[in-house]
Design a protein around this motif. Sequence first.
Motif, short mmCIF file in Angstrom:
data_model
loop_
_atom_site.label_atom_id
_atom_site.label_comp_id
_atom_site.label_asym_id
_atom_site.label_seq_id
_atom_site.Cartn_x
_atom_site.Cartn_y
_atom_site.Cartn_z
N UNK A 534 71.47 -60.66 -16.46
CA UNK A 534 72.22 -59.52 -15.92
C UNK A 534 73.57 -59.39 -16.61
N UNK A 535 74.27 -60.51 -16.75
CA UNK A 535 75.61 -60.48 -17.32
C UNK A 535 75.61 -60.09 -18.78
N UNK A 536 74.70 -60.65 -19.56
CA UNK A 536 74.64 -60.31 -20.98
C UNK A 536 74.28 -58.83 -21.16
N UNK A 537 73.34 -58.34 -20.36
CA UNK A 537 72.94 -56.93 -20.47
C UNK A 537 74.11 -56.02 -20.14
N UNK A 562 72.46 -60.20 -30.04
CA UNK A 562 71.55 -61.34 -30.17
C UNK A 562 71.51 -62.14 -28.87
N UNK A 563 72.68 -62.41 -28.29
CA UNK A 563 72.71 -63.18 -27.05
C UNK A 563 72.01 -62.44 -25.92
N UNK A 564 72.25 -61.13 -25.83
CA UNK A 564 71.65 -60.35 -24.75
C UNK A 564 70.13 -60.30 -24.88
N UNK A 570 64.22 -64.56 -22.42
CA UNK A 570 64.02 -65.82 -21.68
C UNK A 570 63.76 -65.55 -20.21
N UNK A 571 64.35 -64.49 -19.67
CA UNK A 571 64.16 -64.15 -18.26
C UNK A 571 62.94 -63.27 -18.03
N UNK A 572 62.21 -62.93 -19.09
CA UNK A 572 61.03 -62.08 -18.95
C UNK A 572 61.35 -60.63 -18.67
N UNK A 573 62.54 -60.18 -19.02
CA UNK A 573 62.98 -58.81 -18.73
C UNK A 573 62.76 -57.94 -19.98
N UNK A 574 61.51 -57.63 -20.25
CA UNK A 574 61.16 -56.99 -21.51
C UNK A 574 61.69 -55.57 -21.64
N UNK A 575 61.59 -54.70 -20.61
CA UNK A 575 62.15 -53.35 -20.78
C UNK A 575 63.64 -53.36 -21.10
N UNK A 576 64.38 -54.26 -20.48
CA UNK A 576 65.81 -54.32 -20.75
C UNK A 576 66.10 -54.87 -22.15
N UNK A 577 65.28 -55.83 -22.60
CA UNK A 577 65.42 -56.30 -23.99
C UNK A 577 65.13 -55.18 -24.96
N UNK A 578 64.13 -54.38 -24.67
CA UNK A 578 63.82 -53.23 -25.52
C UNK A 578 64.97 -52.23 -25.50
N UNK A 579 65.63 -52.07 -24.35
CA UNK A 579 66.76 -51.15 -24.26
C UNK A 579 67.93 -51.61 -25.14
N UNK A 580 68.17 -52.92 -25.18
CA UNK A 580 69.21 -53.44 -26.07
C UNK A 580 68.85 -53.12 -27.52
N UNK A 604 55.88 -60.65 -26.86
CA UNK A 604 55.96 -60.69 -25.40
C UNK A 604 55.40 -59.42 -24.78
N UNK A 605 55.49 -58.31 -25.49
CA UNK A 605 54.94 -57.04 -25.00
C UNK A 605 53.44 -56.93 -25.22
N UNK A 606 52.88 -57.96 -25.87
CA UNK A 606 51.44 -57.97 -26.11
C UNK A 606 51.03 -57.45 -27.47
N UNK A 607 51.98 -57.16 -28.32
CA UNK A 607 51.67 -56.63 -29.66
C UNK A 607 51.74 -57.75 -30.70
N UNK A 608 50.84 -58.71 -30.59
CA UNK A 608 50.89 -59.90 -31.43
C UNK A 608 50.67 -59.54 -32.90
#
Length: 656
Positions: A534-537, A562-564, A570-580, A604-608
Amino acid sequence: MATTVRRAVLTLPAAPLGADNPLPALRAPDEAHALDERAREGMPRDMARQIGYEPLRSLLPVRIRDGYGRQRAEREFESIVIENDHLRVTVLPGLGGRVHSLVHLPTGRELLYRNPVFQPANFALNGAWFSGGIEWNTGATGHTTLSCAPVHAALVPAPDGGVMVRLWEWERLRDLPFQVDLWLPRDSEFLYVGVRVRNPHERPAPVYWWSNIAVPEDAGTRVLAPAEEAWHFGYERALRRVPVPEWEGADRTYPLRGEYPADFFYEVPDGARPWIASLDAAGHGLVQTSTARLRGRKLFVWGAGGGGRRWQEWLTEPGTGGYAEIQAGLARTQLEHVRLEGGAEFSWLEAYGPLSAEPAQVHGADWAAARGAAEGALEVVLPRERVEAAYEAWRGSADTEPGERLARGSGWGALELLCGRFELPGTPFGEDLLEEEQEPWLQLWRTGALPAPRRVVPPGPSLVAAHWRDMLETAPADPLTEYHLGVAQWHAGDVAQAVRSWERGLALAPSRWPLLRCMAMADALAGDAARAADGFAAAFEDLAVESRGGEPWSAAESALGQEAMAALLAAGRLPEARAVWDRLRPALREQGRFRLLAARLLAAEGHVRAARRVFEDGFELPDLREGEETLADVWSSLTDCPLPARYDFRMRPPTS
């Protein structure tokens, strides 16, 4: 020919250093040489005590240098050349005072490994470092934070009536000044180097020093030292005593006779002359010796395996020769720090020069005879008594005030000397050396308050020593002061108070992201992955809104992005990682770290298959860390295929 000293210009293909990372280095350093606790069992008591003495809690107040790349172009470097009839020494004051070259003039032989390029890599404690030559490592375990930083340089009268070059700086991890004096007596085949580390404080301080010498590596090269045992460290975080030269079926004094990178810290007997030499198949090469204070001797090898060979290519121009390192230090091993009392100093003299010995002897199977032949040859060309006499003569010149200035280092020593009112004869840190980075702290010292920034920029460097922390605690509590105070409290180990300071600053801060990022790092290191994410985002979102153009802002976006992304993955928050990812500037998405994060996000999104394509298309991590296994780990999560050679930087055997 009398000894001469002159300025010169060295031109090399060079990668840019780029901007420093503006985020304070709150994490403890990721040290590849850390030991598991069990590894201390059975060690000599002084060695075990020094390994546990004052390890770094953080890299503060030093900033991380991770803005460099790998695209090289011709660049000029200021150099200082010291020369007599026997040796030509080239020194780079803008790069930590590195001795770039040591040429034996009668034969034309280069005695060092001279890197034909300047290519920073992530080996220094704070990032950027480059291979080759002789480097002066002080501060803490690892390559110095000054590896790619300027140091002060000036001319000083030499003990023999000639001239010597003095290098000096203020080492900020331990708040200690040091000096390195280099001179060539008129008829000498040896470069003399007088070194002094001083503790001007009332409190004791931990001291680390290793002089690292890169030497050419080939199948016929042998390293000799006066030892029958060594402490072996092989990146499995274990230290064990092994015999010299034979161990596990191979003669380890030949750098290419092992598969993986390794350190061999030689057990030099008390009272023995300290020296180390690297001699080629014909018995020619370099020897280093010193007075007794510099007791440790070490051989570092890259090994003949794929990972070590890949690192050798990475650090220079592919197709050129590799290197090994012979080293000399204050302690048995590089895992130790030595206590220096308040008001005291450590000093010693080193000597570097050519050595030739009968090849049949130094490469013979009888180790005692081989090292005896090398030591006998050293005694002929440079008797031990001559080194001791040179040291005593140099001590009389160590306090001599420098004359003509040859190069300028940082202004941090000037700030500390001014505020601490220290007397340091021989190494002047005058007020004329103060620069823009020191100005806010000078104002804090003079007025009791940090000045408001003149423009909107990422915060400048924090100072964390106890006296600066005391000043911040009594200064007016504006958001910028609370930010710097929290960083200083964090460094002191007061995590709860640091977080409270950042929370207080956040309430009124016009720029929230620096404080949010610090608080997120505190959550991450406390193990609260969800709150950290939450904080990094939030920090990255605030930065993205505020960011302007220019290098400092781009560096901040890169580091915090990079940190965010890493925290959100690591927290499994894929939509927010994609938003970054979507908020990143297009140029940042092409950086190696973000290409790797993109592969992780896709997987992680399944696109191996798309994640694998990132590897197949090719990318580089300019800041790949010594011992880091990220590339191998991500690749193995995508496929069972062998790791491509271009990504193989593994420095230890696979774990079962």
